[in-house]
Every structure is written in C-alpha cells, then in structure tokens.
Design a protein around this motif. Sequence first.
Motif, PDB file in Angstrom:
ATOM      1  N   GLY A  37     -27.826  10.716  11.594  1.00 12.50           N
ATOM      2  CA  GLY A  37     -28.988  11.484  11.995  1.00 12.50           C
ATOM      3  C   GLY A  37     -30.324  10.846  11.671  1.00 12.50           C
ATOM      4  O   GLY A  37     -31.370  11.422  11.978  1.00 12.50           O
ATOM      5  N   VAL A  38     -30.325   9.667  11.065  1.00 14.15           N
ATOM      6  CA  VAL A  38     -31.555   8.978  10.673  1.00 14.15           C
ATOM      7  C   VAL A  38     -31.781   7.794  11.610  1.00 14.15           C
ATOM      8  O   VAL A  38     -30.837   7.121  12.022  1.00 14.15           O
ATOM      9  CB  VAL A  38     -31.480   8.504   9.204  1.00 14.15           C
ATOM     10  CG1 VAL A  38     -32.764   7.786   8.796  1.00 14.15           C
ATOM     11  CG2 VAL A  38     -31.203   9.680   8.289  1.00 14.15           C
ATOM     12  N   SER A  39     -33.044   7.514  11.953  1.00  9.81           N
ATOM     13  CA  SER A  39     -33.345   6.442  12.903  1.00  9.81           C
ATOM     14  C   SER A  39     -34.660   5.770  12.546  1.00  9.81           C
ATOM     15  O   SER A  39     -35.403   6.220  11.676  1.00  9.81           O
ATOM     16  CB  SER A  39     -33.423   6.998  14.335  1.00  9.81           C
ATOM     17  OG  SER A  39     -34.489   7.943  14.437  1.00  9.81           O
ATOM     18  N   GLY A  40     -34.932   4.671  13.248  1.00  6.78           N
ATOM     19  CA  GLY A  40     -36.231   4.011  13.163  1.00  6.78           C
ATOM     20  C   GLY A  40     -36.429   3.077  11.994  1.00  6.78           C
ATOM     21  O   GLY A  40     -37.461   3.158  11.317  1.00  6.78           O
ATOM     22  N   PRO A  41     -35.492   2.148  11.705  1.00  2.00           N
ATOM     23  CA  PRO A  41     -35.707   1.186  10.618  1.00  2.00           C
ATOM     24  C   PRO A  41     -36.761   0.154  11.017  1.00  2.00           C
ATOM     25  O   PRO A  41     -36.454  -0.912  11.538  1.00  2.00           O
ATOM     26  CB  PRO A  41     -34.323   0.550  10.441  1.00  2.00           C
ATOM     27  CG  PRO A  41     -33.693   0.641  11.800  1.00  2.00           C
ATOM     28  CD  PRO A  41     -34.209   1.930  12.389  1.00  2.00           C
ATOM     29  N   GLU A  42     -38.017   0.452  10.737  1.00  2.80           N
ATOM     30  CA  GLU A  42     -39.152  -0.340  11.207  1.00  2.80           C
ATOM     31  C   GLU A  42     -39.313  -1.659  10.457  1.00  2.80           C
ATOM     32  O   GLU A  42     -39.872  -2.616  10.985  1.00  2.80           O
ATOM     33  CB  GLU A  42     -40.429   0.493  11.054  1.00  2.80           C
ATOM     34  CG  GLU A  42     -41.677  -0.141  11.597  1.00  2.80           C
ATOM     35  CD  GLU A  42     -41.945   0.228  13.041  1.00  2.80           C
ATOM     36  OE1 GLU A  42     -42.897  -0.306  13.611  1.00  2.80           O
ATOM     37  OE2 GLU A  42     -41.201   1.064  13.588  1.00  2.80           O
ATOM     38  N   SER A  43     -38.823  -1.724   9.214  1.00  3.47           N
ATOM     39  CA  SER A  43     -39.086  -2.894   8.389  1.00  3.47           C
ATOM     40  C   SER A  43     -37.893  -3.193   7.498  1.00  3.47           C
ATOM     41  O   SER A  43     -36.939  -2.416   7.418  1.00  3.47           O
ATOM     42  CB  SER A  43     -40.338  -2.671   7.531  1.00  3.47           C
ATOM     43  OG  SER A  43     -40.144  -1.543   6.699  1.00  3.47           O
ATOM     44  N   ALA A  44     -37.970  -4.341   6.804  1.00  2.00           N
ATOM     45  CA  ALA A  44     -36.930  -4.726   5.854  1.00  2.00           C
ATOM     46  C   ALA A  44     -37.562  -5.566   4.756  1.00  2.00           C
ATOM     47  O   ALA A  44     -38.447  -6.383   5.022  1.00  2.00           O
ATOM     48  CB  ALA A  44     -35.816  -5.509   6.546  1.00  2.00           C
ATOM     49  N   ALA A  45     -37.132  -5.346   3.528  1.00  2.00           N
ATOM     50  CA  ALA A  45     -37.646  -6.112   2.398  1.00  2.00           C
ATOM     51  C   ALA A  45     -36.541  -6.261   1.368  1.00  2.00           C
ATOM     52  O   ALA A  45     -35.679  -5.380   1.221  1.00  2.00           O
ATOM     53  CB  ALA A  45     -38.861  -5.435   1.783  1.00  2.00           C
ATOM     54  N   PHE A  46     -36.571  -7.389   0.635  1.00  2.00           N
ATOM     55  CA  PHE A  46     -35.560  -7.677  -0.370  1.00  2.00           C
ATOM     56  C   PHE A  46     -36.219  -7.966  -1.707  1.00  2.00           C
ATOM     57  O   PHE A  46     -37.318  -8.516  -1.779  1.00  2.00           O
ATOM     58  CB  PHE A  46     -34.727  -8.901   0.034  1.00  2.00           C
ATOM     59  CG  PHE A  46     -33.807  -8.671   1.195  1.00  2.00           C
ATOM     60  CD1 PHE A  46     -32.478  -8.340   0.985  1.00  2.00           C
ATOM     61  CD2 PHE A  46     -34.273  -8.787   2.494  1.00  2.00           C
ATOM     62  CE1 PHE A  46     -31.616  -8.130   2.060  1.00  2.00           C
ATOM     63  CE2 PHE A  46     -33.425  -8.584   3.573  1.00  2.00           C
ATOM     64  CZ  PHE A  46     -32.091  -8.257   3.352  1.00  2.00           C
ATOM     65  N   ARG A  47     -35.511  -7.604  -2.788  1.00  2.00           N
ATOM     66  CA  ARG A  47     -35.918  -7.983  -4.133  1.00  2.00           C
ATOM     67  C   ARG A  47     -34.979  -9.085  -4.603  1.00  2.00           C
ATOM     68  O   ARG A  47     -33.766  -8.932  -4.590  1.00  2.00           O
ATOM     69  CB  ARG A  47     -35.864  -6.794  -5.085  1.00  2.00           C
ATOM     70  CG  ARG A  47     -36.232  -7.145  -6.515  1.00  2.00           C
ATOM     71  CD  ARG A  47     -36.160  -5.945  -7.443  1.00  2.00           C
ATOM     72  NE  ARG A  47     -37.289  -5.052  -7.219  1.00  2.00           N
ATOM     73  CZ  ARG A  47     -37.187  -3.817  -6.785  1.00  2.00           C
ATOM     74  NH1 ARG A  47     -35.991  -3.327  -6.477  1.00  2.00           N
ATOM     75  NH2 ARG A  47     -38.248  -3.060  -6.639  1.00  2.00           N
ATOM     76  N   GLY A  48     -35.537 -10.238  -5.011  1.00  2.00           N
ATOM     77  CA  GLY A  48     -34.731 -11.350  -5.472  1.00  2.00           C
ATOM     78  C   GLY A  48     -34.320 -12.252  -4.324  1.00  2.00           C
ATOM     79  O   GLY A  48     -34.721 -12.081  -3.176  1.00  2.00           O
ATOM     80  N   VAL A  49     -33.469 -13.242  -4.640  1.00  7.76           N
ATOM     81  CA  VAL A  49     -33.047 -14.229  -3.654  1.00  7.76           C
ATOM     82  C   VAL A  49     -31.544 -14.445  -3.736  1.00  7.76           C
ATOM     83  O   VAL A  49     -30.914 -14.246  -4.762  1.00  7.76           O
ATOM     84  CB  VAL A  49     -33.763 -15.583  -3.863  1.00  7.76           C
ATOM     85  CG1 VAL A  49     -35.251 -15.449  -3.601  1.00  7.76           C
ATOM     86  CG2 VAL A  49     -33.535 -16.105  -5.282  1.00  7.76           C
ATOM     87  N   LEU A  50     -30.976 -14.860  -2.600  1.00  5.20           N
ATOM     88  CA  LEU A  50     -29.575 -15.262  -2.477  1.00  5.20           C
ATOM     89  C   LEU A  50     -28.646 -14.240  -3.123  1.00  5.20           C
ATOM     90  O   LEU A  50     -28.736 -13.053  -2.842  1.00  5.20           O
ATOM     91  CB  LEU A  50     -29.381 -16.664  -3.046  1.00  5.20           C
ATOM     92  CG  LEU A  50     -30.224 -17.762  -2.364  1.00  5.20           C
ATOM     93  CD1 LEU A  50     -30.022 -19.099  -3.033  1.00  5.20           C
ATOM     94  CD2 LEU A  50     -29.905 -17.840  -0.882  1.00  5.20           C
ATOM     95  N   ILE A  51     -27.731 -14.692  -4.013  1.00  5.18           N
ATOM     96  CA  ILE A  51     -26.723 -13.776  -4.555  1.00  5.18           C
ATOM     97  C   ILE A  51     -27.335 -12.747  -5.500  1.00  5.18           C
ATOM     98  O   ILE A  51     -26.681 -11.765  -5.866  1.00  5.18           O
ATOM     99  CB  ILE A  51     -25.590 -14.540  -5.280  1.00  5.18           C
ATOM    100  CG1 ILE A  51     -26.162 -15.337  -6.457  1.00  5.18           C
ATOM    101  CG2 ILE A  51     -24.857 -15.451  -4.326  1.00  5.18           C
ATOM    102  CD1 ILE A  51     -25.077 -15.983  -7.315  1.00  5.18           C
ATOM    103  N   PHE A  52     -28.587 -12.980  -5.930  1.00  9.08           N
ATOM    104  CA  PHE A  52     -29.237 -12.034  -6.833  1.00  9.08           C
ATOM    105  C   PHE A  52     -30.146 -11.056  -6.084  1.00  9.08           C
ATOM    106  O   PHE A  52     -30.867 -10.287  -6.706  1.00  9.08           O
ATOM    107  CB  PHE A  52     -30.059 -12.799  -7.879  1.00  9.08           C
ATOM    108  CG  PHE A  52     -29.250 -13.745  -8.701  1.00  9.08           C
ATOM    109  CD1 PHE A  52     -28.405 -13.286  -9.695  1.00  9.08           C
ATOM    110  CD2 PHE A  52     -29.318 -15.119  -8.470  1.00  9.08           C
ATOM    111  CE1 PHE A  52     -27.646 -14.155 -10.456  1.00  9.08           C
ATOM    112  CE2 PHE A  52     -28.570 -15.994  -9.221  1.00  9.08           C
ATOM    113  CZ  PHE A  52     -27.723 -15.530 -10.216  1.00  9.08           C
ATOM    114  N   SER A  53     -30.114 -11.091  -4.765  1.00  8.71           N
ATOM    115  CA  SER A  53     -31.015 -10.237  -3.996  1.00  8.71           C
ATOM    116  C   SER A  53     -30.508  -8.793  -3.975  1.00  8.71           C
ATOM    117  O   SER A  53     -29.309  -8.524  -4.052  1.00  8.71           O
ATOM    118  CB  SER A  53     -31.162 -10.754  -2.568  1.00  8.71           C
ATOM    119  OG  SER A  53     -29.954 -10.614  -1.850  1.00  8.71           O
TER     120      SER A  53
END
Length: 330
Positions: A37-53
């Motif tokens: 029932g949820v929609s509209g994933p306008e953006s994406a962001a990550f904390r950390g890098v590679l296997i630690f993200s």
Amino acid sequence: MVAYMFLYPFVALFSVFCISVSSGQYANFNKLELPQGVSGPESAAFRGVLIFSVGPYTTVTDGRILKWLGPIVGFVDFAYTSPRRTKQFCDGTTDTEKGPICGRPLALSLHPVTGDLYIADAFFGLLVVGPQGGLATQLVNGFKFLTGLDIDLSTGNIYLTDASTVFDIRNTTQEGFALDHTARLLRYNPNNRQLTVLLTRLYGGGGPAVSKDGTFVFVPEFLDGRVSKYWLVGPKANTQEYLLILKGNPDKIKRAEKTGEFWVAVTFGFVPRVYPMIPSGFRINSDGVVLQNVSFATQYPNKSISTVVEQGGKLYVGCRNTTSIGVYSN
C-alpha cells in the motif's frame, strides 16, 4: 541573506540526443519492495560503504522515510517530517492535499561523519534526524517547493534546490508550471544557520550534487533540460557555466563511487509529454562529459525516474510512480 548571481561564459556546452550503451551493462534487475500500500520511493541514500553500508533509506508519498533491513524484514519506518503526522491518517496515502499534515520528503543526504540524515521536504523545508530516526528537526522553512539537497563534505554546508517560488507540489499540473523559471539554488550553513541564495531564475528543480573536493556543485534544471556547474572556490567562484543541454528532464544528481563522476537521473519525453517516455541514467565526469547512458525503459516503461544512486557497484533507481526501488547490477 546575501545573493550572488554572476554568469560565467558558456563553456564545454554539449547537446545530448542518443548515446550507445555496451551490451550487458547493468543487465540484472531486482526490486526492493515497499510495504503493501506504500508508493513513491523518490530518493535513496546509504550510510557507510560496501559490506558496511546500511540502507537504502528512501522517501515515500505518505510522508515517511523508510529504512531497508534486508530481504527478510524489508523496509521499516525510520523517520518522519511532520509533528502532526499520524499513522492512521497518513500511512499509505497518495493524496498530495494531505501533505501539509503528513509531509512529503523528496530528497535525502547522509552526513558520513555524524550519521545525521538531512531531508528536503516539499512542505516542511530542510530538516535533519539523527541515526536513531524519529521526528526530524526542522532547520529552515519558508520554501514553496523544496526538491533536492546535498552536503559539501569539506565544509558541512548544505546545498538546496527550490523548484519554484510560485507553485508547490500540488500545482505541478497547472497551466504555467512547465514554463516557470523561479527555481533557486541555495546554501545553508549549519554553523551560523544562514541561508544564502546563490542562483535564481532557474527552470525547475531536481537535486544538486557537490563535488567530493567541494570546488563546485552540479545544478539540474528539470523543466529546461540543462545541467550547469556553479563554482564554489577558485578564480571562477560564484559563477555558473552550462555543461549539458539534454532533450530530456534531468532530476536528481548524485556522486558516483568513482571520484569525479556523477549519475544524473534523466527522463526523455516527460516535459513536454511525448510517448514513449524513456528513463535513463547518465554517468558524467566533472566536465559534464557523458561517459555512459543506461536505459531503464524495460523495467520502467513510460515512467519518469527521480534518482540514480550507485552503491557497491549497483545502481539503485527511485521512481515516484512505483512501489519499489529498482536495483541494477552486472
């Protein structure tokens, strides 16, 4: 408030129509499904890098910021922008008229040192929330239609794009919006809380991207198909030069994993509307030279995309008209 607007002579001007893509690039496709029932994933962001993200974090239409906890758990609530928001009234809504109560976050940028998540909300302006999530703290408001932001890793300053001073997100289908040129590039200094207007009379917002060394910021103009470079330091400081003129609509720009490169989310045929619409990701260098064009038309037919984020060699694609984040890999 201090305003700067000097126009540097146009240099390295490119007009991009069609760029061939080698076969097999990002040929694998998977989806990170939002809650039902949820929609509209306008953006994406990550904390950390590679296997630690950790992540991705994403913004959705009903006003929440969600956090991905893996395929078993999926997305869970992480943060929200409106103190008036209730789950009963807001969860799952796609009604933009509820935005002043529920919020509508459109862009995210994570500070790699503090772990703070900065949020651009179409109704509540610039906000920040700590690593534990919850109700975000409003830093500055008074925008009509804030759409994008990025953090300068060298200074901590935050660069913002305000899509219009006339129309808000509820008015984008009104006559005149496609010709509106009141968008702005702004800078927020979190140390003295000063907001500075850097550029005005832009054609639509998107999301800016600051170079890793903090020397310039890329600025998309969604309605006019242009990408410019605004210099922050050096002999060209406080000047703007246009690098790309596209036959499409550039939305958010994000730093790529390789230093000096960026990903631009572009949709061809969105404004003005022409079918078929073709969503693509353009990888460019610091001079605005297009290095790669990845088409997402097969998985996003006749849809506009808002962001392309590279993480761990994969591309995470945000789209306001879907119920999932697309993941492309080799």
